[in-house]
Write an enzyme that holds these catalytic residues in place. Structure first.
Site, PDB file in Angstrom:
ATOM      1  N   SER A   1       4.572   8.750  -0.680  1.00 18.66           N
ATOM      2  CA  SER A   1       3.955   7.927   0.366  1.00 18.66           C
ATOM      3  C   SER A   1       4.742   8.125   1.648  1.00 18.66           C
ATOM      4  O   SER A   1       5.887   8.602   1.612  1.00 18.66           O
ATOM      5  CB  SER A   1       4.019   6.445  -0.048  1.00 18.66           C
ATOM      6  OG  SER A   1       3.483   5.615   0.972  1.00 18.66           O
TER       7      SER A   1
ATOM      8  N   TYR B   1       8.425  -1.099  -3.541  1.00 13.51           N
ATOM      9  CA  TYR B   1       7.513   0.057  -3.482  1.00 13.51           C
ATOM     10  C   TYR B   1       8.131   1.192  -2.655  1.00 13.51           C
ATOM     11  O   TYR B   1       8.134   2.359  -3.071  1.00 13.51           O
ATOM     12  CB  TYR B   1       6.181  -0.392  -2.875  1.00 13.51           C
ATOM     13  CG  TYR B   1       5.189   0.723  -2.664  1.00 13.51           C
ATOM     14  CD1 TYR B   1       4.485   1.265  -3.738  1.00 13.51           C
ATOM     15  CD2 TYR B   1       4.961   1.258  -1.391  1.00 13.51           C
ATOM     16  CE1 TYR B   1       3.572   2.288  -3.544  1.00 13.51           C
ATOM     17  CE2 TYR B   1       4.044   2.281  -1.193  1.00 13.51           C
ATOM     18  CZ  TYR B   1       3.349   2.787  -2.272  1.00 13.51           C
ATOM     19  OH  TYR B   1       2.451   3.806  -2.087  1.00 13.51           O
TER      20      TYR B   1
HETATM   21  P1  NAP Z   1      -5.477   2.661  -7.126  1.00 12.93           P
HETATM   22  O1  NAP Z   1      -6.768   2.824  -6.413  1.00 12.93           O
HETATM   23  O2  NAP Z   1      -5.000   1.279  -7.426  1.00 12.93           O
HETATM   24  O3  NAP Z   1      -5.503   3.524  -8.482  1.00 12.93           O
HETATM   25  C1  NAP Z   1      -4.360   3.539  -9.295  1.00 12.93           C
HETATM   26  C2  NAP Z   1      -4.584   4.431 -10.489  1.00 12.93           C
HETATM   27  O4  NAP Z   1      -3.359   4.495 -11.250  1.00 12.93           O
HETATM   28  C3  NAP Z   1      -5.644   3.915 -11.437  1.00 12.93           C
HETATM   29  O5  NAP Z   1      -6.289   5.009 -12.043  1.00 12.93           O
HETATM   30  C4  NAP Z   1      -4.832   3.147 -12.481  1.00 12.93           C
HETATM   31  O6  NAP Z   1      -5.576   3.055 -13.686  1.00 12.93           O
HETATM   32  C5  NAP Z   1      -3.611   4.070 -12.582  1.00 12.93           C
HETATM   33  N1  NAP Z   1      -2.400   3.410 -13.095  1.00 12.93           N
HETATM   34  C6  NAP Z   1      -1.753   2.320 -12.598  1.00 12.93           C
HETATM   35  N2  NAP Z   1      -0.695   2.025 -13.357  1.00 12.93           N
HETATM   36  C7  NAP Z   1      -0.654   2.958 -14.354  1.00 12.93           C
HETATM   37  C8  NAP Z   1       0.193   3.177 -15.455  1.00 12.93           C
HETATM   38  N3  NAP Z   1       1.247   2.382 -15.714  1.00 12.93           N
HETATM   39  N4  NAP Z   1      -0.064   4.231 -16.272  1.00 12.93           N
HETATM   40  C9  NAP Z   1      -1.124   5.040 -16.039  1.00 12.93           C
HETATM   41  N5  NAP Z   1      -1.961   4.888 -15.015  1.00 12.93           N
HETATM   42  C10 NAP Z   1      -1.739   3.842 -14.179  1.00 12.93           C
HETATM   43  O7  NAP Z   1      -4.270   3.332  -6.308  1.00 12.93           O
HETATM   44  P2  NAP Z   1      -4.298   4.480  -5.164  1.00 12.93           P
HETATM   45  O8  NAP Z   1      -4.400   3.795  -3.862  1.00 12.93           O
HETATM   46  O9  NAP Z   1      -5.233   5.555  -5.528  1.00 12.93           O
HETATM   47  O10 NAP Z   1      -2.777   5.024  -5.302  1.00 12.93           O
HETATM   48  C11 NAP Z   1      -2.496   6.155  -6.118  1.00 12.93           C
HETATM   49  C12 NAP Z   1      -1.130   6.715  -5.733  1.00 12.93           C
HETATM   50  O11 NAP Z   1      -1.115   7.017  -4.339  1.00 12.93           O
HETATM   51  C13 NAP Z   1       0.031   5.744  -5.965  1.00 12.93           C
HETATM   52  O12 NAP Z   1       1.157   6.456  -6.419  1.00 12.93           O
HETATM   53  C14 NAP Z   1       0.309   5.175  -4.574  1.00 12.93           C
HETATM   54  O13 NAP Z   1       1.630   4.774  -4.408  1.00 12.93           O
HETATM   55  C15 NAP Z   1      -0.014   6.407  -3.727  1.00 12.93           C
HETATM   56  N6  NAP Z   1      -0.328   6.072  -2.332  1.00 12.93           N
HETATM   57  C16 NAP Z   1      -1.487   5.420  -2.016  1.00 12.93           C
HETATM   58  C17 NAP Z   1      -1.775   5.158  -0.690  1.00 12.93           C
HETATM   59  C18 NAP Z   1      -3.060   4.510  -0.252  1.00 12.93           C
HETATM   60  O14 NAP Z   1      -3.220   4.284   0.961  1.00 12.93           O
HETATM   61  N7  NAP Z   1      -3.994   4.211  -1.124  1.00 12.93           N
HETATM   62  C19 NAP Z   1      -0.860   5.532   0.327  1.00 12.93           C
HETATM   63  C20 NAP Z   1       0.312   6.172  -0.044  1.00 12.93           C
HETATM   64  C21 NAP Z   1       0.568   6.459  -1.380  1.00 12.93           C
HETATM   65  P3  NAP Z   1      -5.226   1.934 -14.827  1.00 12.93           P
HETATM   66  O15 NAP Z   1      -5.068   0.628 -14.114  1.00 12.93           O
HETATM   67  O16 NAP Z   1      -6.393   1.993 -15.761  1.00 12.93           O
HETATM   68  O17 NAP Z   1      -3.985   2.396 -15.488  1.00 12.93           O
END
Ligand code: NAP
Length: 258
Positions: free
Chosen positions: A143, A157
């Site tokens: 991130s 985080y």
């Molecule tokens: P999201 O929409 O909440 O999706 C999270 C995904 O991770 C889901 O598929 C969830 O499925 C899975 N997950 C969560 N905990 C898990 C675990 N313990 N084991 C296996 N799977 C797990 O999140 P997102 O926004 O796409 O974020 C994804 C990644 O991008 C993260 O690492 C986040 O830090 C990074 N990121 C996101 C943003 C943003 O703006 N969205 C910005 C910077 C970085 P289940 O709940 O079924 O496990």
């Protein structure tokens, strides 16, 4: 045009929704056989079905990235169902917001265990199969928050996301001898189910603070991951790419709005 991922086997963690789903979609469209990993199997199955309906090859697997045995089983499933393991996208992560004064040990541990330990566990579990494939690509989702920027409520985080980059810089050296590269994508604010949970106000304020004046799409991250996963990126390891619409750049509101 990058060389396609035709016939390559990829695991994407956290691929049932959000950024992981975007990566999985881009990879499947470019020929990869994708194992969609998440804890909730129904959502993972639905994503795999969507990818197959669009002409891709994909299947689902339920695993928690904090659990080494479960991630080893995921790696074994990729080998058995998709003929080996060439690519790992360690993407699963959580971002609950809580300010320091009310943050508990459990809050801290949950974020660290999922985001940082989960990265280590995913890489460790996939390494033997990737060695057997004679090389591969590992792409982490970090991130901008932590490595570059800060945001109240995300101390745990931010530490986990900066920690992933520390892990990257040593781990990439340990796997280099096997022909495996490891790099990280650093997203800015990307429209996902997880981000939408933060509310309309957050999304609007964020969009206004980005030079390109919009939040990113999950495919914006998918294409950066695709580059790191490609044959053409074979001499790049231990590196990062920020995909944020220019969000980290403005020094002031004036700089942003001129
Ligand atoms: P999201 O929409 O909440 O999706 C999270 C995904 O991770 C889901 O598929 C969830 O499925 C899975 N997950 C969560 N905990 C898990 C675990 N313990 N084991 C296996 N799977 C797990 O999140 P997102 O926004 O796409 O974020 C994804 C990644 O991008 C993260 O690492 C986040 O830090 C990074 N990121 C996101 C943003 C943003 O703006 N969205 C910005 C910077 C970085 P289940 O709940 O079924 O496990």
């Amino acid at each position: 045009m990058l060389t396609s991922l035709d016939g390559q086997s990829a695991i994407v963690t956290g691929a049932s929704k959000g950024i992981g789903k975007g990566i999985a979609r881009v990879f499947a469209r470019h020929g990869a056989r994708v194992l969609v990993v998440a804890r909730h199997i129904d959502a993972a199955e639905a994503t795999a079905e969507e990818l197959r309906d669009a002409g891709g090859q994909a299947s689902a697997f339920a695993a928690d990235v904090r659990d080494l045995a479960a991630m080893e089983a995921a790696a074994a499933a990729a080998v058995e169902r998709h003929g080996g393991l060439d690519i790992l996208c360690a993407n699963a992560g959580i971002f609950p917001q809580v300010k320091l004064e009310s943050m508990t040990d459990d809050d801290w541990d949950e974020v660290m265990d999922t985001n940082l330990k989960g990265t280590f566990v995913s890489v460790k579990a996939c390494l033997p199969a990737m060695k057997k494939s004679g090389g591969g690509r590992i792409v982490l989702t970090s991130s901008i928050t932590g490595p570059v920027t800060g945001y109240p409520g995300w101390a745990h985080y931010a530490a986990s996301k900066a920690g992933q980059l520390g892990f990257l810089r040593t781990a990439c050296m340990e796997v280099a001898g096997y022909g495996i590269t490891m790099n990280a994508v650093m997203p800015g604010n990307i429209v996902t189910e997880g981000l939408e949970d933060l509310g309309e106000d957050y999304l609007e304020t964020m969009a206004a603070s980005i030079p390109l004046k919009r939040l990113g799409s999950v495919e914006d991250i998918g294409y950066a991951a695709l580059f790191f996963a490609s044959k053409e990126a074979g001499y790049i390891t231990g590196q990062t790419i920020i995909v944020d619409g220019g969000q980290i750049l403005p020094e002031s509101l004036e700089a942003l709005n001129t």
